[in-house]
Each structure stands twice: as C-alpha cells, then as structure tokens.
Design a protein around this motif. Sequence first.
Motif, PDB file in Angstrom:
ATOM      1  N   LEU A 150       0.679  -1.270   0.307  1.00 47.24           N
ATOM      2  CA  LEU A 150      -0.332  -0.425  -0.064  1.00 47.24           C
ATOM      3  C   LEU A 150       1.301   1.337  -0.088  1.00 47.24           C
ATOM      4  O   LEU A 150       0.635   2.415  -0.533  1.00 47.24           O
ATOM      5  N   VAL A 151       1.712   1.467   0.857  1.00 51.35           N
ATOM      6  CA  VAL A 151       2.548   2.975   0.791  1.00 51.35           C
ATOM      7  C   VAL A 151       3.708   2.437  -0.376  1.00 51.35           C
ATOM      8  O   VAL A 151       3.678   3.987  -0.994  1.00 51.35           O
ATOM      9  N   ALA A 152       4.217   1.549  -0.784  1.00 50.37           N
ATOM     10  CA  ALA A 152       4.970   1.455  -2.157  1.00 50.37           C
ATOM     11  C   ALA A 152       4.258   1.648  -3.110  1.00 50.37           C
ATOM     12  O   ALA A 152       4.540   3.456  -4.358  1.00 50.37           O
ATOM     13  N   ALA A 153       2.723   1.124  -3.058  1.00 51.05           N
ATOM     14  CA  ALA A 153       2.495   1.430  -4.871  1.00 51.05           C
ATOM     15  C   ALA A 153       1.612   2.976  -4.487  1.00 51.05           C
ATOM     16  O   ALA A 153       2.028   4.147  -6.120  1.00 51.05           O
ATOM     17  N   THR A 154       1.044   3.265  -3.290  1.00 52.51           N
ATOM     18  CA  THR A 154       0.654   4.426  -3.720  1.00 52.51           C
ATOM     19  C   THR A 154       2.144   6.381  -4.292  1.00 52.51           C
ATOM     20  O   THR A 154       1.586   7.197  -4.933  1.00 52.51           O
ATOM     21  N   ALA A 155       3.198   5.921  -3.361  1.00 50.79           N
ATOM     22  CA  ALA A 155       4.323   7.198  -3.406  1.00 50.79           C
ATOM     23  C   ALA A 155       4.795   6.793  -4.674  1.00 50.79           C
ATOM     24  O   ALA A 155       5.159   7.189  -5.296  1.00 50.79           O
TER      25      ALA A 155
END
Length: 428
Positions: A160-165
């Motif tokens: 979630l964190v990586a794909a959002t960024a």
Amino acid sequence: MADPAAEHRDPEHSLEPVGLIGQSGAILRMGRMMLAAGTASYRVKEAMGAVAHALGVDRHTAAVTLTEITATTHRGAIFRTEVTEVRKFGVNAERIKLLDDFRSGLPEHITVEEVHAELDRIEARPALYPAVANALSAGAACAAFGVLNNARPLEVIAVLVAATAGQFLRRALAHRGFNPFGTTLVAAALACGLYLASVALYGAFGLGVDVHASGYIACTLFLLPGFPLITAALDMAKLDFSAGISRLVFATMMIVGAALSVWGITLIGALDASTRAPIPLDAVPHYAMMAAASFVGVLGFAFMFNSPVRMAVSAALIGMVSNTARLYMADHGVMIQMATVLACVLVGVLVALAAPRTPSPIITLQVPAVLVMIPGVLAFQSVVSLNEGDYTATIGAILQVVLVVLSIMVGLVIAKLFTDRQWAFDRG
C-alpha cells in the motif's frame, strides 16, 4: 461601381472550402479527445462519424492508431484530409463518459461552433480526485492484488505504501510530459525501493518478513497497462490491426519497463519466487476475503482511472462477482484458462446489463473489472527469472501469462458478440 470589400478580399480565401475546413477540424478534435482519453479506436471512429453526420457531412472515413488519426471528410465533390497526432494520452473514464454522452445526444443538426463549445466544456473539467486520492486508490488496488496473490498482512501494508508513492510520482511525471517509458521505469523503481525499505524496517523491529514475489511485485501492478491491453484485443477482433498492434506494442513496452526496474532492484537482495500457499482459512472466509480483495482492487483501479463513484462501484461489483467465480472454478479443477474465459464472458454480460443503468460506456466498466484477472505478478516474475538465467521458469511463466491474457481477450470478445449487435456486425 466596384465593391471595395471585394477588392480587399483574399482571393485564396475565397477559393478555399472554408465550411468544410471548419467541419473537418471539429470532427478531428472529437476524435483526438476520445483517443487521448484511452478508449478503443472503433469508438473513436464511431464518435467522429456521429459528429460528421450531425454537421451535415456526406461521408467521413478515418484511420486510427494509438497516437495518430488520419481522417477524410467528404462534402459533395470536394474533400479534405487531415492528420493529427496525440502525444499525451492516458485513461480518463469520466471524459470518455462525457464524450460518449455528447455523441449519443447529438441533435440531427449542429454547428461547428456548438461542437467546439461542448468540447471546450468537457476539456475544461478538472480531474474528479486530487493527486493524493488518486495515488491512494492505486495503492489500495495493488494491496488488494497482494491479498489475491497470498501476500501476508505486513506485506500488504508495505505494498500500500510503496504503490501509493509510485503512482504519485508517476502521475506527477506524466503531467509534466516526461517520456512514458522513463516514467514507468522511475515509478517502478521507487515503488520497489520503498517496498524493500519497508521490509527492512520490519526487520529492524524484529518482524521477520521475507522479500516474496507476491508482495514485492504487487507493489508495481498500478503500472499494468490494462486499457491498452483490452482495447488492443477489441480493436484486433474488429480487424483494426493498425490500432490493435500499436496498442499491444505500447502495453508490452510498459510491462517490460516496469519489469526491468523490478529486476534491477532485486539485485539488492534475493527475491523468493516460490509458490506461496494461501492463508489457512475455511472455504467461506477464504472466498469472502477473495471477494473483498477483488472489490477493492477493481474499485481502486476505477478511481485511479478517474471514474465517477457510481461507475467505479458498478465496475467493482462486477469484478468481485466474476473474479471470485473464476477463483472458485480454478480451485475446483477447472483449468485457469477456461475459468478465465468463463469469468470474462460473465463480465461482458454483466457490463452489458449495467452500462445503460449506470449509465456508463461499456469500456469504462469492462477494463477495471478484468484487471484483477491479469497475472501481473507472473508477468514481472518471468523477466526476473530470465535475467537470473532460469530459462525453464521464464518460458513457463511467459506461456502462462500469454494464455491467461488470451483467455481474457477471448472471453470479452465472446461476450461482445452476444451483447453488442452493432459491434458484432460490420455494416461497412
């Protein structure tokens, strides 16, 4: 007595078919906006033909590729051929809907000025969601992909964190006109780097999380070129090979670009590509979790494509039902290819029923609903295996990806043949 106005009139202007030039420009602008919004070439031609008819043009023909339109407008004994190029393109589901509403609601007669006024209004509409919401939608979709690929809870959070960024960066670069291939490389590298950093952070706090493909590759699946892949299939099924092949080549380039970044970042540490067993659950909670993940995945992609809420929820419900049925069939002995064909036929039928009631163009419901069926993890993993010299695993993975993608295309085409009479029959 000589007419002073006639003496000053531009003789070349008086010889030009000014009215036809204006009509041709308005028709071409409609096609250019449809193409830039990401819809299939046959829909671009359909929209241009509808505007041409309303403007009183005798005949209009067009050749459409991924980035170019060549159109000829006939009126009586004269004609005009124009070529336009679309250098900036993406996916904007709301714009596709607005343009399709304009096409379907055209009066019997319209002026060039009225066409431009309506297109100005549509073009001036800002995106429905701010950049942060768009990025979070992509992150949620990729996290749902992680769940569908048996990633564990901590891995899902990292996805979630990586794909959002990654999506936030991708959108920013795209809006600044950065090269699409370079944008894909950079966005994938950022997403992968952040995922590995998250895993390292887990380790620092004593939480052992392996760098497994189910989570690591899921963080880049917002880069899957779903619209080009699906519209390429529909265009080629209509024998429009110039549009279909160019879209397919573009989609392949984007997948390869993302896969290269995925592989490059794995050089930092080993990637576990072994088959991940699902979380041990009873049948009912297992399929409930798969259904929820399918719903969130489709909904996230739909919002990322700038779909209005009603359209996005409709696509998510269709994708949830169809993908859960596909997973159930695959778990009970049906070959994954056949299960995918049947699920995509179901998608096509449900979309045909839902589109008039939403109301939404079929393509804006169809593409997000089938994206969760594309084996993106397997596609990126095949490139990693290739660069590691494991050619047996590479060939096996590529064949599985190709077969599943072909199954998606076949299923959608079969549904289209039965649900869209206008598409199924070529009237010439």
